[in-house]
Each structure stands twice: as C-alpha cells, then as structure tokens.
Design an enzyme around this catalytic site. Structure first.
Site, mmCIF file in Angstrom:
data_model
loop_
_atom_site.group_PDB
_atom_site.id
_atom_site.type_symbol
_atom_site.label_atom_id
_atom_site.label_comp_id
_atom_site.label_asym_id
_atom_site.label_seq_id
_atom_site.Cartn_x
_atom_site.Cartn_y
_atom_site.Cartn_z
ATOM 1 N N GLU B 58 0.822 -1.217 0.000
ATOM 2 C CA GLU B 58 0.000 0.000 0.000
ATOM 3 C C GLU B 58 0.853 1.262 0.000
ATOM 4 O O GLU B 58 0.494 2.262 -0.628
ATOM 5 C CB GLU B 58 -0.957 -0.008 1.205
ATOM 6 N N PHE B 81 -9.386 -2.878 0.917
ATOM 7 C CA PHE B 81 -10.290 -2.445 1.983
ATOM 8 C C PHE B 81 -9.702 -1.166 2.561
ATOM 9 O O PHE B 81 -8.482 -1.035 2.652
ATOM 10 C CB PHE B 81 -10.383 -3.494 3.102
ATOM 11 N N HIS B 125 -11.997 -5.317 8.539
ATOM 12 C CA HIS B 125 -12.611 -5.174 7.215
ATOM 13 C C HIS B 125 -13.868 -4.328 7.313
ATOM 14 O O HIS B 125 -14.799 -4.498 6.534
ATOM 15 C CB HIS B 125 -12.962 -6.542 6.621
#
Ligand SMILES: Cc1ncc(C[n+]2csc(CCOP(=O)(O)OP(=O)(O)O)c2C)c(N)n1
Lengths: 342, 321
Positions: B58, B81, B125
């Site tokens: 990320e 997510f 999540h």
C-alpha cells in the site's frame, strides 16, 4: 594540456572518463564549500532549524549526479548537495531554501534539504525515510505509459533507510515492473548514532539485490573514479532495460548527523580505516597524479567557488522573507474546495 | 435496468478511462480478476495496459501514484479495503497531501477506499477512517451515499487537481439500486437535503444517510417531520447547508458510523455550536459507533453501529425537549 573548463557540466553520457572525473570533482568541491557555508551560517545562528551536510559522501553523490541526464529523475536525500548540483540544481535554490527566502523553490514553506522542483525531475524529499523510492517508480512508470523511453531514475538512501518497509515495498515494486530505477545506498555505517550491527544482519547490503531480483553493485564510496565507474555501469544497465539496480557504497560520514551533532559515537578505528579517508582529498590527489588537473588549478577553482557561494548568500540575504499576511493558507490546488473554517 | 452503487463505481471508472487517456487504475487484484468487489470488472480487457495489479504494498502503491501524478497522469488507486490504507497512510498524508503546498505542483490522485461495516466483516474489514484523512490538510474526502453520487462524484473526483480520498461504502455496494445513471449532479462540496422536515435536522453521510432516512420515516408515523442532510463530502464540509437546516428546525442530531473521538460528527457539532448557537432550541447531539474495534458477530455489530432504530431513539430524546 590541462583542462580549463570554467563551468562544470553534467551530460550523463560523459565524453571522456577524465572529463567526467573532473566535472564530478568540481561538483564535490562546490558541495563541500556550500555545506561548509551552511554549517558556518548555522553556527552564527542565521538558519532556522537544522543543517545536514554530506561531508565524506560527495564522491558517491557527485558520481550519481553526473551519471544522469537532465531529463532523468532524481530523488536526492540529506547528504546529496553534490549530486543535486551535478543534476542541475542551482546553488541559489539551496541557499534560498536554507535561508527561507520567499523567492526559493519552497517559498519558506519547507526548508533545508527538503527542496526540489518536481517538474525538472528533481523530487523534493519528505523526511520519512524510504518514501521517495516509490515516487521515482511512479514517474518512471508514467513515462513508460506515455511512451517516453530512455530515462532512468535515481533514489538516494542511507543504509538505515534500508530497514524501512517503504524500501522493501518500493524495490520490490520496481523489480516487478522492471523499472529503470537505480537505488544508491550510502552505507556510512551509522544511522544517526545507530551502528550497522543494530541495523541489519546480512554480511553485505548489496546481497539484498538477489532477493529482489535486481542488479547489484558494491563500490568504495571514498574513491571518485570507482564511484563513477560503478554508477556509469548501473545507470547504463537500467537505461538499457535491465531493470532496477542496487548500488551500495561503503564510506563514512565525516561530520555529525546534523550540525547539532558531534558524532562522538563514531568508532575511532573506523575513522582511521580506509573508509575514513576524505573523498575530496582522495579525488584531488588522483586528479593531480593523473595529470588531469594541477594544484594551482585546484586552488583557482576553490577560490572561484567560494566567491560564487558568497555572492549567492549575499543576494539571498537581501531577499524578502515569506509574509504570513500574503500567505494564502490553502493546502489544495482546488481553491473552491478549500476549508474556510479555522 | 437497475444499477447498483458498485455498478456506478465501475461505470464511473470506465467513463474516466474512456474520456481521459491520463487515467489508469492500480490496485491489488484489479486487473484480470476485476477487483475483490468487482469494481473493475472487465476494465482490464476494455482498457489494456491501464488497469494493473499491484503487489501487496500500500505504501508503494500510493508513492507510485504520486510520481505518476507529477508526470501528469491521473491515477486511481484501489485499496482492497479502507482498513489497509493505514499501511499507505504515510504516503497519503505526508507525500500526496503536502506536495502541492510545498511545491506548487498539484497531486491529482484518487484513493478509493471500500469502507464501512458489513455483517461478519470484523475489526479489520469494517473501519470508517474518513475523519483521520480529513484531519490532514491537503486532502479532499468524499463519502457518497447514493448510486447517483457514487457515479457523479467519482467522475468529478478525476477532474479534481488534488488527492481525493473516495470512501465508498461496502454495505451499499449491492444493496442500493437506481434506475439509471445521473446526467447531472450537485457539485462536490455541496451537501444535499435528502428529506425535508421542520422538527429536527439529522446530519449524516454515507450509509448512515439511509439509517437516518429510515428513522425519519418511522418518526413520521409519530407525527415528527425530520430533515435529513447528506453531507456527501466530509472535507470540505458544507457548513452553510447544515446551519441553514438547523435554522429551520432548531435541533440537531449528527450521525456517523465512525468512532466518536474527534470525528466528523464532532466537527459538525462544533461548527453549529459556535456559528449557529442562537439557532438551537436544544443541545446538539450525536450518535456514533461505540469506541471499540468493530465486532464480528452480527448481534454485536448491529449494536456497535448506529441503526435506524438507534437513530430514532436518539431523535426522540431531542424532540421531546
Ligand atoms: C521513517 C523515518 N524514521 C525516522 C526518521 C528520523 N531520522 C532522520 S535521519 C535518520 C538516520 C538515517 O540514517 P541513514 O538512512 O543511514 O542515513 P544517513 O543519515 O546515515 O545518511 C533518522 C533515524 C526519519 N526521517 N524517517
């Protein structure tokens, strides 16, 4: 015949080896004298915040800068005055940023080594170590997408920054995308005060390249000629489409982490070892020995450069400081979406 | 024909890829697979070389987007997510968000965050982290609540010259449907009156708009007329529309699915209290998720986040004052 270049030039595809050595040396000298000036201004209380210099690392930095073309991408780090100059950053950009001039590239909004001009390929570092590598990847990735070929990108790093997650993510990303990235690691054996024994456990950082599937190069960072040869090869490999290259240079920082730091933690044995040689002196001896320059010429360049730096400082000291009342205080380009609440 | 919120996001990206050669999409599994939620379904085929799988990195994904933006492209980064964007947090708040201010070079990237709770999502999540991004200068934070807004705001986001954090609610993905895609829309930065009323203003955003509307329907059977304001964008925050609504109703309840501390609801109440104090007939109230990680089991989850019933209960307390 001695060369009588009055302005050093970086051209990436340096004509002769001696020409490149000479050009790189002159950027080293300029960087050393500029850093000395910033250190003096710091001691005189003329600088807001810290001063971070690259004494002992100029050979690697200059070699990096001269190996690049002006159309390449360069994300220098804190000890890269020489590489910045070689890549084309004018002295006055450095002086304006350190003195906080409103006319500098950062306009007083950011200072010292946090400077650059993204549109000329010189990326302005953020402090967070390792974070610039993937930005270089992004520029290279975008150029490929736009059909621009032939440019490479360098990200500079200290050995300490190789412990970050950002380093891992970005080097892996560059390898997956086969980007023409050259990661230049200055292993100066201390990250601030932390010795290598507390930073990593592999025998040689260059070995890490294998794990990422990228090219690997090791070099004596105190030796300008060796640095140039290695950087020329690494940049050449990347430009030829061989994917990312990891260059690890072994050297020692001959100064504190910043000018506030006396570096008393550096092991005296290391200082006395070949790693502790002053790369500028090594380069000067080499140039004289190889008859690329003589002592008189070196002295002329030194005094010319001092004058150039003093002139830049004198100009900037007369320039306006940023004005808080003229500042727009809007962090986004889309002014209509700016927050007006305080 | 019926179009879901998720379809709208896919269609908006298809539109952006078609209309603007500078746009590309980069994220985990977004290529041939079409994304974990299928928000990029078939786009890799339709736009070869422009919808690309990223490694699970990320930090580097956002860094790459910033570099590409400097080079003039308009990247759309899909976080699988929202919760995982914390791994790229540094690049978002320190690299992307500071670039324009430091250098005068704009940073037009979109970070799509599939966010918010769904049944069984659990602590990692389900998170709503819009406030943490809104806290940082240099970012635009959008929270569409409708199919129409998911489409039009994502298209508008591509044209914005700044980093946009696009919070798309996973609960709304397949649950919300519209007849067709919109041809016009309110601009980003303007809140919407989702329901007109005169007794109480409920300010909400994203999935909570629907809980608020359901509560308003229930309260209507008791004779209360509730006005619901959909913020649409949490940064910038359309304070004018909120205050104008409070001027009509005299009462404010602010509902957010995020945690309470320092959140969007706190910001709205602070603004109304300081700028609209005289308009208030009762202390402004807020309703948020509980201050614990988001629970896994549906029994716990439905008690953790505000529901229509909880909103109606909180509203009644204010209405009776
Ligand atoms: C992510 C991050 N953590 C901590 C720091 C604080 N810091 C600044 S420089 C430095 C040491 C860096 O060492 P190294 O990467 O080896 O580079 P050198 O200073 O030796 O050139 C540290 C810890 C930082 N800038 N970024």
């Amino acid at each position: 015949m001695l060369q009588t270049v009055s302005e050093p030039r970086a051209d990436g595809a340096a004509g002769s080896v001696a020409g490149a050595q000479l050009a790189a040396y002159r950027f080293m000298l300029k960087a050393r004298l500029l850093d000395d000036k910033f250190a003096a201004l710091y001691r005189a209380g003329k600088i807001h915040g810290g001063v971070f210099i690259g004494k002992g690392q100029e050979a690697l930095s200059a070699a990096t800068g001269v190996s690049l073309k002006k159309t390449d991408v360069f994300a220098p780090l804190i000890r890269d005055a020489a590489g910045r100059l070689a890549f084309g950053e004018p002295i006055i950009d450095a002086v304006r940023t350190y003195l906080g001039s409103a006319l500098g590239p950062m306009r007083g909004r950011d200072g010292n080594v946090h400077r650059g001009r993204p549109q000329t390929g010189l990326l302005p570092m953020i402090s967070h170590l390792g974070a610039m590598i993937s930005v270089v990847n992004g520029v290279l990735f975008a150029r490929r997408m736009k059909g621009i070929s032939g440019s490479v990108g360098v990200a500079s790093l200290g050995e300490g920054a190789t412990s970050t997650g950002a380093f891992h993510e970005a080097l892996n990303q560059a390898a997956v995308e086969k980007l023409p990235l050259i990661l230049v690691v200055a292993n100066n054996h201390y990250a601030y005060s932390t010795p290598n024994s507390r930073q990593f456990a592999c025998a040689d950082l260059a070995e890490k390249a294998v794990g990422y599937g990228v090219g690997s190069h090791s070099v004596d960072g105190t030796d300008l000629a060796a640095c140039l040869a290695t950087l020329t090869e690494a940049v050449g490999n990347a430009r030829a489409g061989h994917g990312p290259q990891l260059v690890v240079a072994n050297l020692l920082r001959l100064c504190g982490h910043g000018e506030h730091d006396d570096a008393s933690y550096i092991d005296p044995k290391l200082k006395k070892s070949p790693l502790g040689r002053d790369c500028l002196k090594v380069a000067e001896d080499f140039l004289v020995e190889e008859k690329i320059a003589d002592a008189a010429q070196l002295a002329v360049w030194r005094s010319e450069t001092i004058r150039e730096i003093e002139d830049a400082v004198a100009i900037v000291q007369r320039e306006p400081a940023p004005d808080p009342f003229a500042e727009k205080w809007c962090a986004i380009a889309s002014v209509h979406l700016g927050e007006t609440h305080e | 024909m019926s179009i879901t919120y998720l379809d709208a996001i896919r269609e908006a990206q298809a539109h952006a890829l078609r209309a603007d050669p500078r746009v590309f999409i980069y994220g985990q599994d977004v290529g041939a697979f079409g994304g974990a939620f299928k928000a990029t379904k078939n786009l890799a085929v339709e736009f070869p070389g422009r919808v690309l799988d990223a490694p699970i990195s990320e930090d580097a994904m956002i860094g790459l987007a910033v570099g590409a933006a400097i080079e003039g492209l308009r990247p759309i980064i899909e976080m699988q997510f929202a919760d995982f964007s914390t791994v790229g947090f540094n690049q978002i708040v320190n690299q992307a968000a500071t670039l324009f201010w430091r250098t005068n070079v704009s940073c037009p990237i979109i970070v799509r965050l599939p966010f918010g709770g769904t049944s069984g999502g659990g602590p990692f999540h389900s998170q709503c982290i819009e406030a943490i991004y809104a806290h940082y200068p240099g970012l635009v934070v959008l929270t569409p609540a409708t199919v129409e807004d998911a489409y039009s705001m994502l298209i508008e986001a591509v044209a914005i010259d700044d980093p946009v954090i696009f919070c798309e609610h996973k609960f709304l993905y397949r649950h919300l449907k519209a007849e067709k895609l919109p041809s016009e829309a309110l601009p980003v930065g303007k809140a919407r009156i989702a329901r007109v009323g005169r007794d109480l203003t409920i300010v909400a955003y994203s999935a909570m708009v629907h809980e608020a509307l359901e509560a308003a329907t229930e309260l209507a059977t008791e004779g209360w007329q509730i006005e619901v304001v959909d913020l649409r964008s949490v940064k910038p925050l359309d304070t004018d529309t909120v205050i104008a609504s409070v001027a009509r109703t005299g009462k404010l309840l602010c509902v957010g699915e995020a945690w309470p501390w320092g959140g969007v609801t706190a910001e709205v109440i602070a603004r109304v209290a300081s700028e609209g104090y005289g308009l208030l007939d009762a202390p402004p109230q807020r309703l948020n998720a509980k201050d614990t990680p988001v629970p896994y089991h549906p029994n716990l989850w439905t008690a953790h986040r505000p529901t229509a019933r909880a909103v109606a209960t909180a509203a009644r307390k204010i209405l009776r004052q």
